[in-house]
Design an enzyme around this catalytic site. Sequence first.
Site, PDB file in Angstrom:
ATOM      1  N   PRO A  12      32.246  42.783  68.844  1.00 54.19           N
ATOM      2  CA  PRO A  12      30.936  42.302  69.263  1.00 54.19           C
ATOM      3  C   PRO A  12      29.761  42.957  68.535  1.00 54.19           C
ATOM      4  O   PRO A  12      29.795  44.147  68.213  1.00 54.19           O
ATOM      5  CB  PRO A  12      30.893  42.651  70.756  1.00 54.19           C
ATOM      6  CG  PRO A  12      31.936  43.692  70.945  1.00 54.19           C
ATOM      7  CD  PRO A  12      32.999  43.403  69.936  1.00 54.19           C
ATOM      8  N   ASN A  13      28.780  42.129  68.281  1.00 59.12           N
ATOM      9  CA  ASN A  13      27.492  42.508  67.666  1.00 59.12           C
ATOM     10  C   ASN A  13      27.587  42.794  66.174  1.00 59.12           C
ATOM     11  O   ASN A  13      26.552  43.011  65.528  1.00 59.12           O
ATOM     12  CB  ASN A  13      26.859  43.717  68.398  1.00 59.12           C
ATOM     13  CG  ASN A  13      26.583  43.405  69.849  1.00 59.12           C
ATOM     14  OD1 ASN A  13      25.914  42.416  70.151  1.00 59.12           O
ATOM     15  ND2 ASN A  13      27.115  44.200  70.756  1.00 59.12           N
ATOM     16  N   ARG A  20      20.773  44.828  62.600  1.00 57.52           N
ATOM     17  CA  ARG A  20      21.038  45.604  63.814  1.00 57.52           C
ATOM     18  C   ARG A  20      21.044  47.097  63.466  1.00 57.52           C
ATOM     19  O   ARG A  20      21.931  47.565  62.761  1.00 57.52           O
ATOM     20  CB  ARG A  20      22.412  45.204  64.356  1.00 57.52           C
ATOM     21  CG  ARG A  20      22.908  46.065  65.479  1.00 57.52           C
ATOM     22  CD  ARG A  20      24.406  45.897  65.694  1.00 57.52           C
ATOM     23  NE  ARG A  20      24.838  46.718  66.792  1.00 57.52           N
ATOM     24  CZ  ARG A  20      26.092  47.093  66.988  1.00 57.52           C
ATOM     25  NH1 ARG A  20      27.048  46.687  66.157  1.00 57.52           N
ATOM     26  NH2 ARG A  20      26.420  47.851  68.005  1.00 57.52           N
ATOM     27  N   TYR A  25      23.917  51.343  60.885  1.00 58.65           N
ATOM     28  CA  TYR A  25      24.994  50.467  60.400  1.00 58.65           C
ATOM     29  C   TYR A  25      24.763  49.938  58.985  1.00 58.65           C
ATOM     30  O   TYR A  25      25.639  49.252  58.452  1.00 58.65           O
ATOM     31  CB  TYR A  25      25.185  49.296  61.377  1.00 58.65           C
ATOM     32  CG  TYR A  25      25.593  49.756  62.764  1.00 58.65           C
ATOM     33  CD1 TYR A  25      26.803  50.413  62.963  1.00 58.65           C
ATOM     34  CD2 TYR A  25      24.762  49.562  63.873  1.00 58.65           C
ATOM     35  CE1 TYR A  25      27.177  50.859  64.227  1.00 58.65           C
ATOM     36  CE2 TYR A  25      25.135  49.995  65.140  1.00 58.65           C
ATOM     37  CZ  TYR A  25      26.339  50.640  65.311  1.00 58.65           C
ATOM     38  OH  TYR A  25      26.716  51.081  66.553  1.00 58.65           O
ATOM     39  N   ASN A  77      37.634  46.552  63.289  1.00 57.04           N
ATOM     40  CA  ASN A  77      36.498  47.288  63.815  1.00 57.04           C
ATOM     41  C   ASN A  77      36.227  46.681  65.191  1.00 57.04           C
ATOM     42  O   ASN A  77      35.587  45.631  65.295  1.00 57.04           O
ATOM     43  CB  ASN A  77      35.265  47.144  62.923  1.00 57.04           C
ATOM     44  CG  ASN A  77      34.099  47.971  63.455  1.00 57.04           C
ATOM     45  OD1 ASN A  77      34.121  48.420  64.602  1.00 57.04           O
ATOM     46  ND2 ASN A  77      33.079  48.153  62.631  1.00 57.04           N
ATOM     47  N   ALA A  80      32.132  47.949  70.192  1.00 53.17           N
ATOM     48  CA  ALA A  80      32.040  48.599  71.504  1.00 53.17           C
ATOM     49  C   ALA A  80      33.339  48.491  72.299  1.00 53.17           C
ATOM     50  O   ALA A  80      33.606  49.332  73.171  1.00 53.17           O
ATOM     51  CB  ALA A  80      30.882  48.004  72.292  1.00 53.17           C
ATOM     52  N   HIS A  83      35.814  51.459  72.856  1.00 54.13           N
ATOM     53  CA  HIS A  83      35.618  52.482  73.885  1.00 54.13           C
ATOM     54  C   HIS A  83      35.949  51.984  75.290  1.00 54.13           C
ATOM     55  O   HIS A  83      35.890  52.757  76.238  1.00 54.13           O
ATOM     56  CB  HIS A  83      34.155  52.965  73.843  1.00 54.13           C
ATOM     57  CG  HIS A  83      33.629  53.126  72.455  1.00 54.13           C
ATOM     58  ND1 HIS A  83      34.210  53.966  71.539  1.00 54.13           N
ATOM     59  CD2 HIS A  83      32.602  52.508  71.788  1.00 54.13           C
ATOM     60  CE1 HIS A  83      33.549  53.903  70.386  1.00 54.13           C
ATOM     61  NE2 HIS A  83      32.572  53.007  70.513  1.00 54.13           N
ATOM     62  N   GLU A 101      42.014  51.183  61.872  1.00 54.77           N
ATOM     63  CA  GLU A 101      40.759  51.059  62.631  1.00 54.77           C
ATOM     64  C   GLU A 101      39.607  51.531  61.745  1.00 54.77           C
ATOM     65  O   GLU A 101      39.707  52.585  61.117  1.00 54.77           O
ATOM     66  CB  GLU A 101      40.862  51.934  63.891  1.00 54.77           C
ATOM     67  CG  GLU A 101      39.624  51.946  64.761  1.00 54.77           C
ATOM     68  CD  GLU A 101      39.811  52.864  65.982  1.00 54.77           C
ATOM     69  OE1 GLU A 101      40.910  53.440  66.159  1.00 54.77           O
ATOM     70  OE2 GLU A 101      38.834  53.003  66.736  1.00 54.77           O
ATOM     71  N   HIS A 103      35.310  52.109  61.537  1.00 52.72           N
ATOM     72  CA  HIS A 103      33.965  52.135  62.115  1.00 52.72           C
ATOM     73  C   HIS A 103      32.982  52.425  60.995  1.00 52.72           C
ATOM     74  O   HIS A 103      33.213  53.338  60.186  1.00 52.72           O
ATOM     75  CB  HIS A 103      33.837  53.223  63.189  1.00 52.72           C
ATOM     76  CG  HIS A 103      34.744  52.985  64.356  1.00 52.72           C
ATOM     77  ND1 HIS A 103      34.446  52.075  65.340  1.00 52.72           N
ATOM     78  CD2 HIS A 103      35.954  53.489  64.652  1.00 52.72           C
ATOM     79  CE1 HIS A 103      35.433  52.050  66.210  1.00 52.72           C
ATOM     80  NE2 HIS A 103      36.375  52.898  65.822  1.00 52.72           N
ATOM     81  N   ARG A 110      28.185  60.722  67.382  1.00 48.09           N
ATOM     82  CA  ARG A 110      27.230  59.967  68.193  1.00 48.09           C
ATOM     83  C   ARG A 110      27.399  60.305  69.682  1.00 48.09           C
ATOM     84  O   ARG A 110      27.933  61.350  70.022  1.00 48.09           O
ATOM     85  CB  ARG A 110      27.404  58.470  67.882  1.00 48.09           C
ATOM     86  CG  ARG A 110      27.160  58.170  66.392  1.00 48.09           C
ATOM     87  CD  ARG A 110      27.281  56.705  66.089  1.00 48.09           C
ATOM     88  NE  ARG A 110      26.274  55.939  66.828  1.00 48.09           N
ATOM     89  CZ  ARG A 110      26.327  54.611  66.959  1.00 48.09           C
ATOM     90  NH1 ARG A 110      27.309  53.926  66.394  1.00 48.09           N
ATOM     91  NH2 ARG A 110      25.383  53.985  67.644  1.00 48.09           N
ATOM     92  N   ARG A 114      31.159  57.271  72.814  1.00 48.72           N
ATOM     93  CA  ARG A 114      31.758  56.653  71.629  1.00 48.72           C
ATOM     94  C   ARG A 114      32.877  57.515  71.030  1.00 48.72           C
ATOM     95  O   ARG A 114      33.545  57.108  70.097  1.00 48.72           O
ATOM     96  CB  ARG A 114      30.697  56.418  70.542  1.00 48.72           C
ATOM     97  CG  ARG A 114      29.637  55.422  70.944  1.00 48.72           C
ATOM     98  CD  ARG A 114      28.680  55.155  69.787  1.00 48.72           C
ATOM     99  NE  ARG A 114      27.426  54.647  70.288  1.00 48.72           N
ATOM    100  CZ  ARG A 114      27.175  53.360  70.549  1.00 48.72           C
ATOM    101  NH1 ARG A 114      28.085  52.440  70.315  1.00 48.72           N
ATOM    102  NH2 ARG A 114      26.002  52.985  71.029  1.00 48.72           N
TER     103      ARG A 114
HETATM  104  C1  DQA Z   1      31.009  50.700  65.587  1.00 49.33           C
HETATM  105  C2  DQA Z   1      30.752  51.897  66.514  1.00 49.33           C
HETATM  106  C3  DQA Z   1      30.757  51.467  67.974  1.00 49.33           C
HETATM  107  O1  DQA Z   1      30.528  52.584  68.816  1.00 49.33           O
HETATM  108  C4  DQA Z   1      29.663  50.452  68.217  1.00 49.33           C
HETATM  109  O2  DQA Z   1      29.721  49.987  69.551  1.00 49.33           O
HETATM  110  C5  DQA Z   1      29.695  49.310  67.256  1.00 49.33           C
HETATM  111  C6  DQA Z   1      30.039  49.570  65.854  1.00 49.33           C
HETATM  112  C7  DQA Z   1      30.855  51.091  64.104  1.00 49.33           C
HETATM  113  O3  DQA Z   1      31.293  50.302  63.263  1.00 49.33           O
HETATM  114  O4  DQA Z   1      30.293  52.135  63.784  1.00 49.33           O
HETATM  115  O5  DQA Z   1      29.329  48.199  67.596  1.00 49.33           O
HETATM  116  O6  DQA Z   1      32.338  50.252  65.787  1.00 49.33           O
END
Ligand code: DQA
Length: 152
Positions: A12-13, A20, A25, A77, A80, A83, A101, A103, A110, A114
């Site tokens: 998500p996002n 964002r 990021y 990836n 969120a 977590h 995985e 990120h 952070r 997280r």
């Molecule tokens: C993320 C880190 C996560 O904590 C966060 O919720 C994201 C992006 C990262 O790529 O750094 O949406 O996975």
Amino acid sequence: MSVRKVLVLNGPNLNLLGTRQPEIYGYETLDDIHQAVRHKAEQKGWTLRFFQSNSEGELIDAIQAARLDGTDAIIINPAAYSHTSVAILDALNAYEGKVIEVHLSNIHKRETFRHHSYVSLRADGVIAGLGSRGYLLALDGLGHVDVSKQKT
Ligand code: DQA
């Protein structure tokens, strides 16, 4: 057996990348990352599927489909959901290929919520804090992991 078919999953996002919180990021869009990952996969002669969803269920459906369609490895990836999602962990535990995985940010630097990732309990490798390069390093890493134990 070597890697031939890879699924890259984004949670998500991540569709908002580029605008964002770019200070965290970066300024690259998800499409920029897709193009770079596709280019590298093509150089390796691998088949790539790249998918993003804001929905936990759609990510789980994609993992379940990968179980059955000969996908050798998943780069994920989970954003969120890393977590929070026992359901994504369960889906990955039912998948027999390699899992890396990724990120973009260093989640350990952070907020404390997280620092824990359910997906890390299953991942064969974890890359965090190297920005979009993490996806490319994950692809390179797959060239060095043993996928011989998985079903063909
Ligand atoms: C993320 C880190 C996560 O904590 C966060 O919720 C994201 C992006 C990262 O790529 O750094 O949406 O996975």
